[in-house]
Design a protein around this motif. Structure first.
Motif, PDB file in Angstrom:
ATOM      1  N   ASP A   1       0.806  -1.225   0.000  1.00 55.05           N
ATOM      2  CA  ASP A   1       0.000   0.000   0.000  1.00 55.05           C
ATOM      3  C   ASP A   1       0.839   1.275   0.000  1.00 55.05           C
ATOM      4  OD1 ASP A   1      -2.449  -1.348  -0.127  1.00 55.05           O
ATOM      5  OD2 ASP A   1      -2.552  -1.509   2.054  1.00 55.05           O
ATOM      6  N   GLU A   2       2.161   1.165  -0.080  1.00 55.82           N
ATOM      7  CA  GLU A   2       3.022   2.345  -0.159  1.00 55.82           C
ATOM      8  C   GLU A   2       3.406   2.599  -1.612  1.00 55.82           C
ATOM      9  OE1 GLU A   2       6.414   2.376   2.477  1.00 55.82           O
ATOM     10  OE2 GLU A   2       5.257   1.445   4.083  1.00 55.82           O
ATOM     11  N   THR A   3       3.608   3.866  -1.930  1.00 51.71           N
ATOM     12  CA  THR A   3       4.098   4.248  -3.248  1.00 51.71           C
ATOM     13  C   THR A   3       5.575   4.598  -3.102  1.00 51.71           C
ATOM     14  OG1 THR A   3       1.925   5.054  -3.923  1.00 51.71           O
ATOM     15  CG2 THR A   3       3.822   5.844  -5.184  1.00 51.71           C
ATOM     16  N   LEU A   4       6.405   3.914  -3.892  1.00 52.77           N
ATOM     17  CA  LEU A   4       7.855   4.076  -3.802  1.00 52.77           C
ATOM     18  C   LEU A   4       8.421   4.526  -5.145  1.00 52.77           C
ATOM     19  CD1 LEU A   4       8.633   0.749  -1.903  1.00 52.77           C
ATOM     20  CD2 LEU A   4       8.411   3.022  -0.906  1.00 52.77           C
ATOM     21  N   ASP A   5       9.551   5.207  -5.077  1.00 53.65           N
ATOM     22  CA  ASP A   5      10.245   5.633  -6.285  1.00 53.65           C
ATOM     23  C   ASP A   5      11.134   4.512  -6.804  1.00 53.65           C
ATOM     24  OD1 ASP A   5       9.157   8.212  -6.241  1.00 53.65           O
ATOM     25  OD2 ASP A   5      10.780   8.969  -4.975  1.00 53.65           O
ATOM     26  N   LYS A   6      11.474   4.604  -8.074  1.00 55.11           N
ATOM     27  CA  LYS A   6      12.420   3.674  -8.690  1.00 55.11           C
ATOM     28  C   LYS A   6      13.683   3.646  -7.836  1.00 55.11           C
ATOM     29  CE  LYS A   6      14.717   3.048 -13.172  1.00 55.11           C
ATOM     30  NZ  LYS A   6      16.066   2.736 -12.766  1.00 55.11           N
TER      31      LYS A   6
ATOM     32  N   ILE B   1       2.930  -0.542  -4.203  1.00 51.57           N
ATOM     33  CA  ILE B   1       2.931  -1.974  -3.912  1.00 51.57           C
ATOM     34  C   ILE B   1       1.485  -2.385  -3.615  1.00 51.57           C
ATOM     35  CG2 ILE B   1       3.840  -3.830  -2.469  1.00 51.57           C
ATOM     36  CD1 ILE B   1       6.145  -2.445  -3.769  1.00 51.57           C
ATOM     37  N   LEU B   2       0.926  -3.202  -4.472  1.00 48.14           N
ATOM     38  CA  LEU B   2      -0.458  -3.647  -4.311  1.00 48.14           C
ATOM     39  C   LEU B   2      -0.573  -4.921  -3.493  1.00 48.14           C
ATOM     40  CD1 LEU B   2      -1.732  -3.123  -7.972  1.00 48.14           C
ATOM     41  CD2 LEU B   2      -2.006  -1.572  -6.013  1.00 48.14           C
ATOM     42  N   GLU B   3       0.430  -5.803  -3.648  1.00 44.37           N
ATOM     43  CA  GLU B   3       0.304  -7.125  -3.020  1.00 44.37           C
ATOM     44  C   GLU B   3       1.688  -7.746  -2.835  1.00 44.37           C
ATOM     45  OE1 GLU B   3      -1.806 -11.439  -4.114  1.00 44.37           O
ATOM     46  OE2 GLU B   3      -2.066  -9.738  -5.455  1.00 44.37           O
TER      47      GLU B   3
END
Length: 130
Positions: free
Chosen positions: A48-53, A77-79
């Motif tokens: 559930d977090e949004t991460l950078d490359k 990250i969805l799963e």
């Protein structure tokens, strides 16, 4: 050692497989799992977090070492693969047995699919590890 043409690869030995739209699966390569040997634990606490490359999204633990896992492209990250998650299936050796199939680590929603162009194709990755 396998190098599927349908994947993109990083210098850090992660792969990404685009499914439909901006949805993709991420795992470690056949080369990486071979170097690490038998995996005993995979940890991902970034669901559930949004991460950078290139940000760390988790770790893999083998008998002799622990390695960080890096995002091949930016995304949410969805799963975390339930088959290798200690809370569910608890079978991290799937990464060793089937690194490009059942041994995927995370499912993501890419926020910048253009970053795929920065990754290696199978031929370039093969040259990197040869």
């Amino acid at each position: 050692m396998e190098f599927p043409d349908t994947l993109k690869y990083t210098n850090e030995h992660e792969w990404v497989r685009v499914e439909e739209g901006n949805i993709a699966y991420v795992g470690i390569t056949d080369f990486a799992q071979g170097e690490l040997d038998e995996l005993v634990y995979v940890e991902v606490e970034t669901v559930d977090e949004t991460l950078d490359k290139d940000e760390v999204f988790g770790t893999v633990e083998a008998v002799k070492t622990t390695s960080e896992l890096f995002m091949p492209v930016s995304g949410k990250i969805l799963e975390f693969n339930p088959q290798i998650d200690e809370a569910d299936g608890d079978n991290p050796t799937l990464v060793n047995e089937d690194p490009y199939g059942e041994g995927w680590i995370v499912k993501i929603e890419m926020t910048n699919p253009a970053e795929l162009e920065e990754l290696m194709d199978a031929e370039a990755y093969k040259k990197l590890v040869s």
